[in-house]
Design a protein around this motif. Structure first.
Motif, mmCIF file in Angstrom:
data_model
loop_
_atom_site.group_PDB
_atom_site.id
_atom_site.type_symbol
_atom_site.label_atom_id
_atom_site.label_comp_id
_atom_site.label_asym_id
_atom_site.label_seq_id
_atom_site.Cartn_x
_atom_site.Cartn_y
_atom_site.Cartn_z
ATOM 1 N N ALA A 1 53.243 -0.948 16.647
ATOM 2 C CA ALA A 1 53.584 -0.366 17.946
ATOM 3 C C ALA A 1 52.357 0.215 18.633
ATOM 4 C CB ALA A 1 54.649 0.711 17.762
ATOM 5 N N ARG A 2 51.497 0.871 17.860
ATOM 6 C CA ARG A 2 50.317 1.493 18.462
ATOM 7 C C ARG A 2 49.373 0.435 19.031
ATOM 8 N NH1 ARG A 2 45.174 2.772 16.843
ATOM 9 N NH2 ARG A 2 44.222 4.558 17.888
ATOM 10 N N ASN A 3 49.227 -0.680 18.335
ATOM 11 C CA ASN A 3 48.349 -1.733 18.841
ATOM 12 C C ASN A 3 48.837 -2.271 20.175
ATOM 13 O OD1 ASN A 3 46.502 -1.602 16.777
ATOM 14 N ND2 ASN A 3 47.412 -3.255 15.584
ATOM 15 N N ALA A 4 50.157 -2.451 20.304
ATOM 16 C CA ALA A 4 50.699 -2.960 21.568
ATOM 17 C C ALA A 4 50.360 -2.019 22.715
ATOM 18 C CB ALA A 4 52.208 -3.144 21.448
ATOM 19 N N ALA A 5 50.508 -0.716 22.482
ATOM 20 C CA ALA A 5 50.180 0.271 23.517
ATOM 21 C C ALA A 5 48.681 0.317 23.785
ATOM 22 C CB ALA A 5 50.690 1.644 23.103
ATOM 23 N N LYS A 6 47.899 0.192 22.722
ATOM 24 C CA LYS A 6 46.441 0.263 22.840
ATOM 25 C C LYS A 6 45.904 -0.867 23.713
ATOM 26 C CE LYS A 6 44.117 -1.317 19.359
ATOM 27 N NZ LYS A 6 43.586 -1.462 17.989
ATOM 28 N N TYR A 7 46.409 -2.065 23.536
ATOM 29 C CA TYR A 7 45.893 -3.200 24.291
ATOM 30 C C TYR A 7 46.179 -3.047 25.780
ATOM 31 C CZ TYR A 7 45.308 -5.441 19.748
ATOM 32 O OH TYR A 7 44.930 -5.734 18.469
ATOM 33 N N ILE A 8 47.326 -2.473 26.109
ATOM 34 C CA ILE A 8 47.643 -2.233 27.527
ATOM 35 C C ILE A 8 46.642 -1.246 28.122
ATOM 36 C CG2 ILE A 8 49.349 -1.265 29.116
ATOM 37 C CD1 ILE A 8 51.511 -2.291 27.173
ATOM 38 N N ASP A 9 46.357 -0.169 27.388
ATOM 39 C CA ASP A 9 45.421 0.849 27.871
ATOM 40 C C ASP A 9 44.015 0.290 28.027
ATOM 41 O OD1 ASP A 9 47.463 2.694 27.924
ATOM 42 O OD2 ASP A 9 46.988 3.532 25.952
ATOM 43 N N ARG A 10 43.652 -0.665 27.173
ATOM 44 C CA ARG A 10 42.286 -1.197 27.173
ATOM 45 C C ARG A 10 42.091 -2.371 28.120
ATOM 46 N NH1 ARG A 10 40.640 -1.154 20.700
ATOM 47 N NH2 ARG A 10 40.738 1.112 20.417
ATOM 48 N N ASP A 11 43.139 -2.794 28.784
ATOM 49 C CA ASP A 11 43.005 -3.913 29.711
ATOM 50 C C ASP A 11 42.371 -3.400 31.006
ATOM 51 O OD1 ASP A 11 43.163 -6.143 31.280
ATOM 52 O OD2 ASP A 11 45.252 -6.597 30.819
ATOM 53 N N LYS A 12 41.062 -3.585 31.116
ATOM 54 C CA LYS A 12 40.310 -3.043 32.248
ATOM 55 C C LYS A 12 40.056 -4.081 33.342
ATOM 56 C CE LYS A 12 39.934 0.796 29.951
ATOM 57 N NZ LYS A 12 40.819 1.925 30.298
ATOM 58 N N ARG A 13 40.696 -5.220 33.262
ATOM 59 C CA ARG A 13 40.444 -6.263 34.262
ATOM 60 C C ARG A 13 40.716 -5.755 35.677
ATOM 61 N NH1 ARG A 13 44.402 -10.769 32.983
ATOM 62 N NH2 ARG A 13 45.641 -8.970 32.316
ATOM 63 N N ILE A 14 39.802 -6.062 36.585
ATOM 64 C CA ILE A 14 39.994 -5.724 37.988
ATOM 65 C C ILE A 14 40.900 -6.777 38.640
ATOM 66 C CG2 ILE A 14 38.854 -5.313 40.191
ATOM 67 C CD1 ILE A 14 38.167 -3.260 38.028
ATOM 68 N N LYS A 15 40.647 -8.027 38.324
ATOM 69 C CA LYS A 15 41.393 -9.144 38.898
ATOM 70 C C LYS A 15 42.246 -9.759 37.789
ATOM 71 C CE LYS A 15 40.629 -13.293 41.710
ATOM 72 N NZ LYS A 15 39.589 -14.209 42.260
ATOM 73 N N LYS A 16 43.536 -9.478 37.808
ATOM 74 C CA LYS A 16 44.427 -9.914 36.723
ATOM 75 C C LYS A 16 45.156 -11.192 37.138
ATOM 76 C CE LYS A 16 44.906 -5.266 34.834
ATOM 77 N NZ LYS A 16 45.801 -4.200 34.387
ATOM 78 N N THR A 17 44.371 -12.267 37.212
ATOM 79 C CA THR A 17 44.942 -13.555 37.609
ATOM 80 C C THR A 17 45.986 -14.011 36.603
ATOM 81 O OG1 THR A 17 42.865 -14.159 38.692
ATOM 82 C CG2 THR A 17 44.395 -15.947 38.179
ATOM 83 N N GLN A 18 45.670 -13.868 35.318
ATOM 84 C CA GLN A 18 46.633 -14.217 34.278
ATOM 85 C C GLN A 18 47.356 -12.961 33.799
ATOM 86 O OE1 GLN A 18 44.135 -17.259 31.665
ATOM 87 N NE2 GLN A 18 46.328 -17.729 31.669
ATOM 88 N N HIS A 19 48.673 -13.037 33.756
ATOM 89 C CA HIS A 19 49.476 -11.920 33.245
ATOM 90 C C HIS A 19 49.488 -12.018 31.725
ATOM 91 C CE1 HIS A 19 52.775 -8.970 33.096
ATOM 92 N NE2 HIS A 19 53.213 -9.706 32.098
ATOM 93 N N ILE A 20 48.797 -11.096 31.057
ATOM 94 C CA ILE A 20 48.688 -11.126 29.608
ATOM 95 C C ILE A 20 49.834 -10.317 28.995
ATOM 96 C CG2 ILE A 20 47.198 -10.702 27.628
ATOM 97 C CD1 ILE A 20 46.123 -12.756 29.633
#
Length: 741
Positions: free
Chosen positions: A444-463
């Motif tokens: 669960a923590r990893n799932a939350a961590k990856y969202i917080d670390r997504d620093k993309r300015i242009k999010k063309t692909q929805h990850i």
């Protein structure tokens, strides 16, 4: 013998484009003039300015070729040699400071050949600077060699007029034999790399991808290198054929050659000491430090290479970090972590949210006969300490592999599994749904961590970062069928040649009635070996898998209710898909897309309906916008399939019951999150290095202060309120329910 060419000194800085490749009616500066967009109006030097420049020990082959702005100050140019057409912007008696280093504006102690300079630049001790357009307030000091050739591609996999095909740069991803090679280009997304590397049997599609890439770039020779506004370069040896965006910071690099370095005020890229980077594309906001070696590579935005990492023939996805280790011939999706000096990754497709432990060697051909093997790992791949895998191998989502040498190829089809090598009994052990039983906190923590670390300015692909999503849920459904088949064979001796539906029905009855008992269950087709593959905790995994489908389905329905402010069960039913289908999905560079949409994309590319990478990226963007709706349909269809009911049988009483089940599952998850972390505080061997509990709390933090556990508890409380509100609005509080089968 080295070929040393002699030419007249007065030719230095001219004839940048070889005459055969100069378009009719154009001079050698026609592309340079298009590239220079600084808006500065240049003029010739005055006699006074020439006198001042000469007095300051500057030389030029032709002073009429030095053009300057009206705010040019010749006193700020000293000990420089000029060749060819040089254009200089404003120079004011000020200094520029960056990271506590102060440098006076001006040009000092440098050899400058056919360059354009913006306003208030610092150029100091640059031994050789040729054919660059440099932005405003750039600082370039102590550089040995900084120049661009007329054939520069800036890391893109294209060729210029008159060049042979064999000079083209390819990335040989996923396989060492080059059979999945792709042409890198600035702006290449993880999905692009995957589509190109995957469909190798479709020659027309591959040709279209090549055409898309070539059309992005002009084949003309003569483009200058560019260095953007406020970029700082210092104490660096060689920079050749490199395009650098604004606000970048380069210090102490050994060699940068044939690169595009994207950088912006919002996403600054930095390259540090001892780095050697050749033939690559570097995305916005990247960090590359301390002896990194990278050759033939693409780094997506906000990724990092550190501490001597080696990245060769590979694509590294967004928000990923590689330190200390070696990565070859791999395609890595976003949110990959690899931090240890003795880990090794080669010939692999890693589909994101992955972590490579120390000593892990994945995809090496050292135990195979040829360099043509591959590893494919779904999201959440985690090979543990000193894991050695043999290719070809394939892993379902969120597979954890325990320490050991795995001498045979593996095909693990059960998601969320722990794989271990029981050498004492000569068997492979598979524990499905391991994470939910023993390490819910990390999952669960990893799932939350990856969202917080997504620093993309242009999010063309929805990850997608949630561990419960269409890809993993589809794997869960397949896992239920497999467990039923394995149980039927183990419990009743069903023969392998019995029809699958018969075997599945037999195993399902055993598991539904919880009559498995102590029967040993074995998998088939998981390992290329004759030894047994034992599946453990089967009943627990089967029950958890079903709970996950309920949790996934109900959570999406709740989110749908909240977003759309639905206030009755009737309106809910009206808003849900009329004929929901649990379709197949593909992980395209970290973005989950329905298989039928991907098939349509590929057909449209081949037919010419989609005719560029820009249009492919628009497809990603469009389906990112559709994802929430499509995910809801998938979740609702999953619920109906699990319960074996139609949409019409989805009654208020059943919905109330599912809401109650959802809260119970969430409570169980939160408890497991807490308990899996609490084990670290209760284990005597964990505690023995501390003299008392207070010391332990000071070092690792008190359990009750754990922010993530607090967040999960608060989320549970909020969900309870939300469910209570839905029951009240839908007038379901008085509805009686029976548990569904």
């Amino acid at each position: 013998m080295n070929e040393i060419i002699k030419r007249p000194l007065n030719a230095l800085g001219y004839n940048f484009i070889d005459p055969p490749f100069l378009p009719a009616g154009k001079d050698e500066y026609h592309l340079r003039n298009l590239q220079n967009r600084n808006g500065i109006e240049y003029r010739n030097l005055t006699a006074y300015e020439i006198e001042a420049l000469v007095r300051n020990n500057n030389t030029s082959d032709d002073w009429t070729k030095i053009l300057v702005s009206d705010a040019f100050n010749p006193e700020l140019v000293k000990n420089c040699k000029f060749y060819g057409l040089v254009r200089i912007g404003k120079l004011e008696p000020v200094y520029l400071e960056y990271h506590n280093v102060c440098q006076p504006v001006g040009l000092y102690n440098s050899t400058l050949i056919s360059c354009d300079f913006g306003d208030n630049v610092v150029i100091k001790n640059v031994n050789y600077l040729a054919h660059y357009i440099i932005g405003n307030e750039a600082i370039i000091t102590n550089v040995h060699e900084l120049h661009t050739t007329s054939r520069s591609k800036f890391g893109n996999g294209v060729i210029k007029d008159g060049e042979e095909e064999d000079v083209r740069i390819w990335l040989e991803v996923c396989n060492e034999n080059g059979g999945r090679k792709i042409m890198p280009f600035n702006g290449m997304l993880p999905g692009d790399a995957f589509l190109w590397s995957k469909h190798r049997d479709d020659k027309l599609l591959l040709q279209k991808f090549k055409e898309f890439t070539e059309r992005r770039f002009d084949k003309q020779r003569g483009y200058y290198g560019k260095i953007g506004d406020r970029t700082v370069i210092k104490n660096t040896s060689i920079i050749k054929d490199v395009w650098i965006g604004c606000d970048a910071y380069i210090k102490g690099a050994n060699k940068l050659k044939n690169l595009t370095i994207n950088s912006s005020p919002e996403a600054q890229t930095q390259i540090g000491e001892g780095c050697e980077l050749v033939n690559g594309i570097i995305g916005f906001g990247c960090r590359i430090f301390y002896g990194v070696k990278a050759v033939r590579f693409v780094m997506s935005s906000h990724s990092q290479l550190k501490y001597g990492a080696r990245l060769i023939n590979s694509y590294l996805g967004n928000n990923a970090t590689i330190s200390c280790c070696e990565v070859l011939n791999s395609l890595i999706y976003p949110a990959h972590e690899q931090h240890h000096n003795n880990s090794f990754l080669c010939a692999a497709l890693i589909m994101g949210q992955s972590n490579m432990a120390a000593g892990a060697t994945v995809g090496s051909n050292h135990n195979s006969r040829a360099a043509d093997g591959e590893i494919i790992a779904g999201r959440g791949f985690w090979p543990g300490l000193c894991v050695s895998l043999k290719h070809n191998s394939k892993f379902a989502s969120f597979t954890l592999i325990a320490k050991g040498d795995y001498a045979s190829e593996l095909n693990i089809l059960l998601p969320f599994s722990l794989i271990s090598n029981d050498t004492s009994n000569n068997q492979l052990i598979v524990m499905p749904a391991y994470w939910f039983q023993y390490n819910m906190y990390a999952l669960a923590r990893n799932a939350a961590k990856y969202i917080d670390r997504d620093k993309r300015i242009k999010k063309t692909q929805h990850i997608e970062y949630d561990f419960l999503a269409p890809d993993s849920i589809n794997e869960v459904f397949s896992a239920l069928d497999l467990l039923e088949q394995f149980v039927a064979i183990a419990k009743n001796g069903s023969e392998m040649n019995d029809p699958d539906d018969f075997i599945t029905a037999v195993g399902k009855k055993v598991l539904e009635e919880k009559k498995l008992g102590t029967t040993d269950v074995f998998a088939f087709g998981f390992e290329n070996d004759t030894r047994p593959v034992k599946v453990v905790k089967v009943q627990q995994a089967y029950d958890i898998y079903k709970q996950l489908i309920v949790y996934y389905g109900v959570s999406q329905v709740i989110s749908h209710i909240q977003i759309n402010k639905i206030n009755s069960f009737e309106k809910l039913i009206e808003s849900l898909p009329a004929k929901p289908k649990r379709l197949e999905w593909h992980n395209i560079g970290g973005q989950l897309i329905q298989q039928n949409a991907v098939d349509s994309l590929l057909r449209n590319i081949k037919s010419g309906s989609i005719n560029s990478w820009v249009e492919v990226h628009e497809f990603y963007r469009k389906h990112g916008q559709l994802y929430k709706t499509q995910k809801l349909e998938h979740a609702f269809a999953s619920l109906l399939e699990l319960l074996n009911i139609t949409r019409e049988q989805f009654t208020p009483a059943l919905f109330k019951n599912l809401l109650q089940q959802f809260l119970e599952i969430k409570e169980w998850m939160v408890k497991n999150i807490h308990d899996s972390r609490a084990k670290d505080y209760q284990n005597e061997f964990k505690k023995m290095v501390y003299d008392n509990p207070k010391e332990m709390d000071e070092v690792i933090g008190a359990l009750e202060d754990n922010v993530f556990i607090q967040q999960q508890t608060e989320e549970l409380d909020t969900l309870k309120i939300t469910v209570e509100s839905i029951l009240e609005r839908f007038q379901l509080l008085e509805v009686t329910t029976d548990l569904p089968n």
